[in-house]
Design an enzyme around this catalytic site. Structure first.
Site, PDB file in Angstrom:
ATOM      1  N   ASP A 165       1.184  -3.007  -0.918  1.00 48.15           N
ATOM      2  CA  ASP A 165       1.927  -3.358  -2.023  1.00 48.15           C
ATOM      3  C   ASP A 165       3.360  -2.841  -2.224  1.00 48.15           C
ATOM      4  O   ASP A 165       3.713  -1.903  -1.482  1.00 48.15           O
ATOM      5  CB  ASP A 165       0.903  -2.685  -3.073  1.00 48.15           C
ATOM      6  CG  ASP A 165       0.415  -1.571  -2.977  1.00 48.15           C
ATOM      7  OD1 ASP A 165       0.895  -0.542  -2.212  1.00 48.15           O
ATOM      8  OD2 ASP A 165      -0.589  -1.075  -3.663  1.00 48.15           O
ATOM      9  N   ASP A 187      -9.558   3.964 -11.170  1.00 48.03           N
ATOM     10  CA  ASP A 187     -10.210   2.961 -11.760  1.00 48.03           C
ATOM     11  C   ASP A 187     -10.833   2.204 -10.327  1.00 48.03           C
ATOM     12  O   ASP A 187     -11.331   0.889 -11.057  1.00 48.03           O
ATOM     13  CB  ASP A 187      -9.530   2.066 -12.638  1.00 48.03           C
ATOM     14  CG  ASP A 187      -8.302   1.282 -12.006  1.00 48.03           C
ATOM     15  OD1 ASP A 187      -8.063   1.658 -10.900  1.00 48.03           O
ATOM     16  OD2 ASP A 187      -7.486   0.438 -12.577  1.00 48.03           O
ATOM     17  N   HIS A 213      -9.236   0.734  -7.843  1.00 51.55           N
ATOM     18  CA  HIS A 213      -8.298  -0.209  -7.272  1.00 51.55           C
ATOM     19  C   HIS A 213      -8.063   0.276  -5.815  1.00 51.55           C
ATOM     20  O   HIS A 213      -7.899   1.375  -5.692  1.00 51.55           O
ATOM     21  CB  HIS A 213      -6.995  -0.639  -8.239  1.00 51.55           C
ATOM     22  CG  HIS A 213      -5.929   0.816  -8.190  1.00 51.55           C
ATOM     23  ND1 HIS A 213      -5.848   1.298  -9.408  1.00 51.55           N
ATOM     24  CD2 HIS A 213      -5.107   1.101  -7.323  1.00 51.55           C
ATOM     25  CE1 HIS A 213      -4.674   2.244  -9.075  1.00 51.55           C
ATOM     26  NE2 HIS A 213      -4.257   2.176  -7.746  1.00 51.55           N
ATOM     27  N   GLU A 272      -6.454  -4.368  -9.068  1.00 50.72           N
ATOM     28  CA  GLU A 272      -7.004  -3.871 -10.270  1.00 50.72           C
ATOM     29  C   GLU A 272      -8.485  -4.410 -10.610  1.00 50.72           C
ATOM     30  O   GLU A 272      -8.804  -5.401 -10.317  1.00 50.72           O
ATOM     31  CB  GLU A 272      -6.131  -3.877 -11.428  1.00 50.72           C
ATOM     32  CG  GLU A 272      -4.807  -3.226 -11.345  1.00 50.72           C
ATOM     33  CD  GLU A 272      -4.815  -1.930 -11.724  1.00 50.72           C
ATOM     34  OE1 GLU A 272      -6.046  -1.054 -11.539  1.00 50.72           O
ATOM     35  OE2 GLU A 272      -3.748  -1.274 -12.333  1.00 50.72           O
TER      36      GLU A 272
HETATM   37  C1  GLP Z   1      -1.468   3.580  -6.109  1.00 52.10           C
HETATM   38  C2  GLP Z   1      -1.291   2.801  -4.778  1.00 52.10           C
HETATM   39  C3  GLP Z   1      -2.677   2.763  -4.141  1.00 52.10           C
HETATM   40  C4  GLP Z   1      -3.258   4.272  -4.248  1.00 52.10           C
HETATM   41  C5  GLP Z   1      -3.303   4.740  -5.422  1.00 52.10           C
HETATM   42  C6  GLP Z   1      -4.054   6.085  -5.395  1.00 52.10           C
HETATM   43  O1  GLP Z   1      -1.653   2.655  -7.130  1.00 52.10           O
HETATM   44  N1  GLP Z   1      -1.091   1.341  -4.997  1.00 52.10           N
HETATM   45  O2  GLP Z   1      -2.504   2.086  -2.834  1.00 52.10           O
HETATM   46  O3  GLP Z   1      -4.547   4.051  -3.271  1.00 52.10           O
HETATM   47  O4  GLP Z   1      -1.992   4.484  -6.032  1.00 52.10           O
HETATM   48  O5  GLP Z   1      -2.811   7.195  -5.164  1.00 52.10           O
HETATM   49  P1  GLP Z   1      -3.066   8.481  -4.899  1.00 52.10           P
HETATM   50  O6  GLP Z   1      -3.597   8.537  -3.460  1.00 52.10           O
HETATM   51  O7  GLP Z   1      -1.766   9.171  -5.128  1.00 52.10           O
HETATM   52  O8  GLP Z   1      -4.314   9.036  -5.711  1.00 52.10           O
END
Ligand code: GLP
Length: 236
Positions: free
Chosen positions: A67, A136, A138, A143
Site C-alpha cells: 500500500d 481494526d 485491516h 479497512e
Molecule cells: C498501517 C499499514 C498496515 C500495517 C498497519 C499496522 O495501517 N498500512 O500494512 O499492518 O499499519 O501497523 P503497525 O505494525 O505499526 O501496528
C-alpha cells in the site's frame, strides 16, 4: 494455520526473518509481498544483517508492497516508498527496478490500480506475503467493510487507522485520509502468508481475526481460509 505466540518483539523478528530468509534461499528469484508499519522493522533489520553477513542474496528478488498513502510521493519521508528504502531496500542488493510500491501520486489512480494488479499477475503472483494487522483488523489498508475488495483500490482510511498512524506524523492533521492498497485477491493467492503482530493492544483483534467468524468487518479474518498461513504474535 500455524499460530506462534512468542515472548518478545526480538523473537518475533528473528522468527519472521528466518522464514523470509528460507523463502529467498529456496527461490532466489521469488516475489516477496512486503509490508510497512512498525511491526516489520525488526524483521527487516535482521534481513539486512543476514545480507551483510553474506548469508542472503536479494539480487534476483522482486518485491511488491501492499500500500501507499494517496498524495505522498517517494521523497516524502512519511511515504511507504520512503519507509521501504530506508528500512530495507537501501541496505540490501535488491535491484531498485524490481521493487514495486503503488504510486500514490499517479495522475490516473484508477489506471495505477489496474496496472498494479496486472503487474502482480504478470509476475506469477506472490510467493510469500508479509503482513501486519491494524487495530481494526485491516491488512494492507483493507479497512473493515461490507465485503472483501479483490483488486488494488483507493480506500478512505478509518478514524482509528488515522489515529494509530498519527504517531509517525508531526500532527494528526498531516495523516493522509486516503490510501491505495492491494486488495484481497493477490494476498489470498500468495503461496504463503506470514502475519506478524506485537503488543497487548493487538491481543483482542488477533483473537477475533484468527479464532472468530470470517467477516469483512474484520478483514484479516479472511486469512483463516488461506491454506498456508503463519502467524507470529508477541504480547510484549
Ligand atoms: C498501517 C499499514 C498496515 C500495517 C498497519 C499496522 O495501517 N498500512 O500494512 O499492518 O499499519 O501497523 P503497525 O505494525 O505499526 O501496528
Amino acid at each position: 494455520m500455524r499460530f506462534f505466540t512468542v515472548s518478545s518483539y526480538e523473537e518475533l523478528s528473528r522468527h519472521a526473518a528466518n522464514l523470509i530468509s528460507a523463502q529467498v534461499l529456496m527461490k532466489p528469484n521469488c516475489v516477496l509481498g512486503l509490508a510497512t508499519g512498525s511491526s516489520p522493522v525488526g524483521t527487516y533489520r535482521r534481513l539486512i544483517e543476514a545480507y551483510r553477513a553474506g548469508d542472503l542474496d536479494f539480487s534476483k528478488v522482486i518485491s511488491v508492497n501492499l500500500d501507499e498513502y494517496l498524495g505522498l510521493d517517494g521523497k516524502n519521508d512519511q511515504s511507504y516508498r520512503y519507509f521501504m528504502q530506508t528500512n530495507l531496500f537501501d541496505h540490501i542488493n535488491i535491484d531498485p527496478a524490481n521493487t514495486f510500491v503503488p504510486n500514490g501520486c499517479a495522475d490516473d489512480i484508477e489506471a495505477e490500480c489496474v496496472a498494479y494488479d496486472q503487474r502482480i499477475e504478470d509476475l506469477g503472483g506472490i510467493d510469500l506475503q508479509l503482513l501486519g494487522i491494524g487495530l481494526d483488523g485491516h491488512i494492507g489498508f483493507n479497512e473493515p467493510a461490507d465485503y472483501f475488495e479483490k483488486g488494488t483500490h483507493v480506500v478512505d482510511l478509518h478514524e482509528s487507522t488515522i489515529e494509530a498512524n498519527a504517531r509517525f506524523f508531526a500532527r494528526e492533521e498531516d495523516v493522509p485520509k486516503q490510501a491505495i492498497t492491494m486488495g484481497m485477491l493477490p494476498i489470498m493467492q500468495a503461496k504463503k502468508v506470514l502475519l506478524i503482530a506485537n503488543g497487548a493492544a493487538k491481543k483482542e483483534i488477533m483473537q477475533k481475526a484468527f479464532y472468530g467468524p470470517v467477516t469483512p468487518e474484520i478483514p484479516a479474518s479472511i486469512l483463516q481460509l488461506h491454506p498456508d498461513v503463519t502467524v507470529i504474535y508477541s504480547e510484549n
